[in-house]
Every structure is written in structure tokens, then in C-alpha cells.
Design an enzyme around this catalytic site. Structure first.
Site, PDB file in Angstrom:
ATOM      1  N   LYS A 126     -17.820  71.151  40.297  1.00 26.01           N
ATOM      2  CA  LYS A 126     -18.751  70.489  41.565  1.00 26.01           C
ATOM      3  C   LYS A 126     -19.233  71.473  42.014  1.00 26.01           C
ATOM      4  O   LYS A 126     -19.676  73.258  41.618  1.00 26.01           O
ATOM      5  CB  LYS A 126     -17.686  71.064  41.942  1.00 26.01           C
ATOM      6  CG  LYS A 126     -17.985  69.407  43.370  1.00 26.01           C
ATOM      7  CD  LYS A 126     -17.323  68.105  42.032  1.00 26.01           C
ATOM      8  CE  LYS A 126     -17.547  66.831  43.151  1.00 26.01           C
ATOM      9  NZ  LYS A 126     -17.050  65.431  43.344  1.00 26.01           N
ATOM     10  N   ASP A 166     -22.891  62.569  43.232  1.00 24.32           N
ATOM     11  CA  ASP A 166     -21.979  62.916  44.001  1.00 24.32           C
ATOM     12  C   ASP A 166     -21.978  61.832  45.025  1.00 24.32           C
ATOM     13  O   ASP A 166     -23.857  61.722  44.747  1.00 24.32           O
ATOM     14  CB  ASP A 166     -21.341  63.764  44.108  1.00 24.32           C
ATOM     15  CG  ASP A 166     -19.974  64.356  45.115  1.00 24.32           C
ATOM     16  OD1 ASP A 166     -18.443  63.341  44.461  1.00 24.32           O
ATOM     17  OD2 ASP A 166     -19.824  64.087  46.827  1.00 24.32           O
TER      18      ASP A 166
HETATM   19  O1  2IT Z   1     -16.055  62.718  42.395  1.00 31.16           O
HETATM   20  C1  2IT Z   1     -16.131  62.879  41.302  1.00 31.16           C
HETATM   21  O2  2IT Z   1     -15.454  62.849  40.294  1.00 31.16           O
HETATM   22  C2  2IT Z   1     -17.152  62.839  40.441  1.00 31.16           C
HETATM   23  N1  2IT Z   1     -18.560  62.789  41.891  1.00 31.16           N
HETATM   24  C3  2IT Z   1     -17.703  62.171  39.422  1.00 31.16           C
HETATM   25  C4  2IT Z   1     -18.194  63.229  38.339  1.00 31.16           C
HETATM   26  C5  2IT Z   1     -18.652  63.221  37.062  1.00 31.16           C
HETATM   27  O3  2IT Z   1     -18.680  63.856  36.303  1.00 31.16           O
HETATM   28  O4  2IT Z   1     -19.058  61.909  36.645  1.00 31.16           O
END
Ligand code: 2IT
Length: 448
Positions: A126, A166
């Protein structure tokens, strides 16, 4: 509680007291793992849990950008490469002023187990920045994204770490980030980012989190011998995820009757069901005003300033805005209203005490966000697959795979809880099933 499990939780609490969201998610996940840890004493010998709560790598970087008035600004960028045991680090970027290490680490930790549940080869990661996109011009957003990628590009790649969107990061931002990456690398490595809105993005990716949440919900309803037609749903937020839920719910004959924003919530008894209303969500978000009152003004429905939607009587609650939206007070309202289905959608939308309270309500079914919202990242993994084979799948193909993945996540969660004698417990089942796949991969790869 198992002594090893308790000691790792205590250690996280004392080391990271200044990161309460991270401590919260570790406690939430680990509270389900007792029977697994009891069954596998070998985990303690190699400190598997202690290693799982420590990111493989996490770094910050300076992001400097120029505003339209010529002034320069400095933000903090983050990337947490939490766990790569089952695939390249994978997870979104959040641009929001409240971003700090505790938020990035809570999201990264959740992402490990969520990504594992998809059954696809993606590790947990993340990132983001303490940047506030509200009211910024398109040129300011572009310059910010370019500067962000100048700092990050050396540390990511299609087989290394694959960011996506996100909160505060959508197809526009991913486009600018990708353009800068391509310029710096001198190569079209399109699998380095997902959620691309241009030619090599996956169809259905924008819809995937919301659609996936509704597919999961359908499994739950089926278990109870009920159908989605005619059901009323309370949602929060008015972002990409809520938009997807509104669309799929409307298509299946259900209706979302609340949306919320930082300014309050709206109640639309006819439901956010017409194309005009559903498309207006996108318009409201794109305006950068961040006010849900705009919906009430446009469609002449009730607006409740400064309030949350959880007091509205509905069949199903789907908190789809952000972390810790539902505290004990709202949980009590939800229970008092006789809501039967509490389906988390946003990452960790419920405080731990409220979640425990809701799970204890007789007849209430609680589904955890790391399973319910996994359709988003699962479709990101499908985008990576398409990019690797240099093909673009049809909408039908992506939707079919997404649907199948959500059904499997639901079934794996049910089975994992049953296997450990926990009954129909979707929360514990998701934690156990997500954990097991990562634990097996870490055990197989040696201790580090
Ligand atoms: O919280 C999540 O799963 C996302 N923001 C998507 C992450 C992604 O790599 O598509």
C-alpha cells in the site's frame, strides 16, 4: 488466548501505540487465528506471526510540486511493501491529508490477507501521500503525480510492486503516474500500475469493487434463502465503490437509498437507481467539491447535514466510505433497526468493539471487508494478466471471472470457519483462509 499469539499482539501494541489503525487491524485479524496457531506449533519456532506484522520494506519520499499560483509545496509520499510471499506487492495509493504510517500500514496489512483470498499471485502493499486533492486543478494533480512517480519509479515494476488507486487516486491519476513511469523507464511496462483508464486498462476494473461486493452479498442472501430483489441498502460515501454497488444493485432490482460525504448524508427513498442518478455520482466526485449535498439539491431528496446514514431503517448496511465509520453508537442503531445484513465494504469500516457487538447480535450476519471488497484488487490482478499476455479481455470475460472469484472467496471463508469448528462465521473464515495461504508460502520459502 494462545500465549504466542498474545505476545505478538502485545508487542505490536507497545511498539506501535502511535499507529492505532495498524494495531486495530492486527488485533482484528489475529483474534480469529487462535485455533490455527494452536494446530501449528511450528509457526512459533520461526516467529511466523512476528515476521508477518513487520513490513518487508517501507519507505517515505519527498514529493515537491508547484501550485498554479507558482508557489512550491512539499508532501510526504509512502510505499509499504508489506508481504511478497505469494506475489509482487500489490495495493493502492491513497492521497488524503490524514495519510501517515499508521494508515498505510493498516491498509497494507489488510491487503496481504485480502489479496491472498483472491487466490491470485499478489502480495500485500500500500502507499500514498498526505496530499489533499480537494479543489486542486487538473494541472496541479498532474504535476503532483509526476513528482510522486519520479521518486517511486525505481522501487516498483510489473514483477516487483504494482500500485493502483485508492481514495483520491482514480483513472486520471493512474494515467499521469503511468505516463511519468514510461517516460523515466523508456519502456511500455504496462503491468506496473493497474486501474488504467486508457487502452491497456482492464474493462470492468472501475466497477469491480462494487460489483464484487454485490456478488458476495448474493452468496450471503442465498445462504439465508433470500433474494436481492426489492431489498433496500444503506451505503456510505459517494466514490467509485459506492457507484459500483448502486449500479449492480439497481440492475438486480435492489436499491441503494443513502449516500454520504464529509458534509452529511442524503436519503433517497426511490433509490439511486436511474442512469441519471448513478452517473451523477461520478460527476459529483469529479467536481472535486467533496459534498454529497449536491445530490440532494439536484434530485430534491432529504439531506442530513453532519450526520451518518446508519440510523436509516434498511434491509442491508454496506459501509463503503472509509475506516472506522461505524462506532459502537452507530452499531447500536443498526442493531435496534433490526438490520439483518451488515456487509463491510470499505477497508476496516467498523471499530473492533462495534464489530464484535454486531457479530454477537442474534440473527445478524456480518461479512468482513477484506473478503467483500476483494473484487477490486482481484480485477487488478486480471489486468496484470491481460498486460502480461498483451491482450484485452471482453467485459463479459472479466465480469465472469470476477463473479467466480467472489463466489470462491465466499465459499473458502465458509469452509475455513467450519473446518475449525467456528460455525457460519464469515469474519473468522476470511481471516483464517487469507492467513493460511500466506503462512504456507512463508513456511516454504525459508526464514527471513
Ligand atoms: O483497497 C484495495 O483493495 C484497493 N484500493 C485496490 C488495490 C488494487 O491494487 O487494485
Amino acid at each position: 488466548m494462545n500465549a504466542y499469539l498474545a505476545s505478538v499482539i502485545e508487542d505490536v501494541k507497545s511498539k506501535h501505540a502511535n499507529e492505532p489503525e495498524f494495531v486495530q487491524t492486527v488485533e482484528e485479524v489475529f483474534s480469529s487465528l487462535e485455533p490455527v496457531i494452536e494446530k501449528h506449533p511450528e509457526y512459533e519456532k520461526v516467529d511466523l506471526l512476528g515476521r508477518m506484522v513487520e513490513p518487508e520494506r517501507m519507505f517515505t519520499f519527498r514529493v515537491v510540486w508547484m501550485a498554479d499560483d507558482g508557489t512550491w509545496h512539499t508532501n510526504i509520499g509512502y510505499r509499504c511493501q508489506f508481504n511478497g510471499a505469494i506475489g509482487p506487492y500489490k495495493g493502492g495509493l491513497r492521497f488524503q491529508p490524514n495519510v501517515y504510517p499508521g494508515i498505510i500500514k493498516f491498509l497494507g496489512f489488510e491487503q496481504i490477507f485480502k489479496n491472498s483470498l483472491t487466490g491470485l499471485p499478489i502480495g500485500g502493499g500500500k502507499g500514498g501521500a498526505d496530499f489533499d486533492p480537494t479543489g486542486k486543478s487538473d494541472a496541479e494533480i498532474m504535476r503532483f503525480c509526476q513528482s510522486f512517480m519520479q521518486a517511486l519509479y525505481r522501487y516498483i515494476g510489473p514483477d516487483v510492486d504494482v500500485p493502483a488507486g485508492d481514495m483520491g487516486v482514480g483513472a486520471r491519476e493512474i494515467g499521469y503516474l503511468y505516463g511519468e513511469y514510461r517516460r523515466l523507464k523508456g519502456a511500455f511496462e504496462n503491468g506496473v500500475l493497474t486501474g488504467k483508464g486508457f487502452s491497456c486498462g482492464s474493462l470492468i476494473r472501475p466497477e469491480a469493487t462494487g460489483f464484487g461486493a454485490v456478488y458476495y452479498l448474493q452468496n450471503v442472501l442465498e445462504h439465508e434463502g433470500e433474494k436481492i430483489e426489492g431489498k433496500t441498502i444503506a451505503c456510505a460515501g459517494f466514490g467509485n465503490v459506492t457507484w459500483g454497488i448502486c449500479r449492480k444493485a439497481a440492475e438486480l432490482g435492489a436499491k441503494v437509498v443513502t449516500l454520504s460525504g464529509p458534509d452529511g448524508y442524503i436519503y433517497d427513498p426511490d433509490g439511486v437507481v436511474t442512469d441519471e442518478k448513478i452517473n451523477y455520482i461520478v460527476e459529483m466526485r469529479a467536481s472535486g467539491r467533496n459534498k454529497v449535498k449536491d445530490y440532494a439539491d439536484k434530485f430534491g431528496v432529504e439531506f442530513h447535514p453532519g450526520e451518518k446514514p446508519w440510523g436509516v431503517k434498511v434491509d442491508i448496511c454496506m459501509p463503503s466510505a472509509m475506516q472506522n465509520d461505524v462506532h459502537m453508537e452507530q452499531a447500536q442503531q443498526i442493531a435496534a433497526n433490526g438490520v439483518k445484513y451488515y456487509i463491510e465494504v470499505a477497508n476496516m469500516p467498523t471499530t473492533n468493539d462495534a464489530l464484535k457487538f454486531l457479530m454477537e447480535q442474534p440473527g445478524m450476519i456480518v461479512a468482513p471487508s477484506k473478503a467483500v471488497n476483494a473484487g477490486g484488487v482481484a480485477t487488478s490482478a486480471l489486468e496484470m494478466a491481460q498486460n502480461s499476455e498483451r491482450l484485452v479481455w471482453t467485459e463479459e470475460e472479466v465480469d465472469k471471472q470476477l463473479h467466480q472469484i467472489m463466489n470462491t472467496i465466499y465459499q473458502m471463508s465458509v469452509d475455513a470457519a467450519e473446518q475449525y469448528g467456528l460455525g457460519y462465521n464469515l469474519v473468522a473464515g476470511a481471516n483464517i483462509a487469507g492467513f493460511q495461504r500466506v503462512a504456507d508460502a512463508m513456511m516454504a520459502q525459508g526464514v527471513f
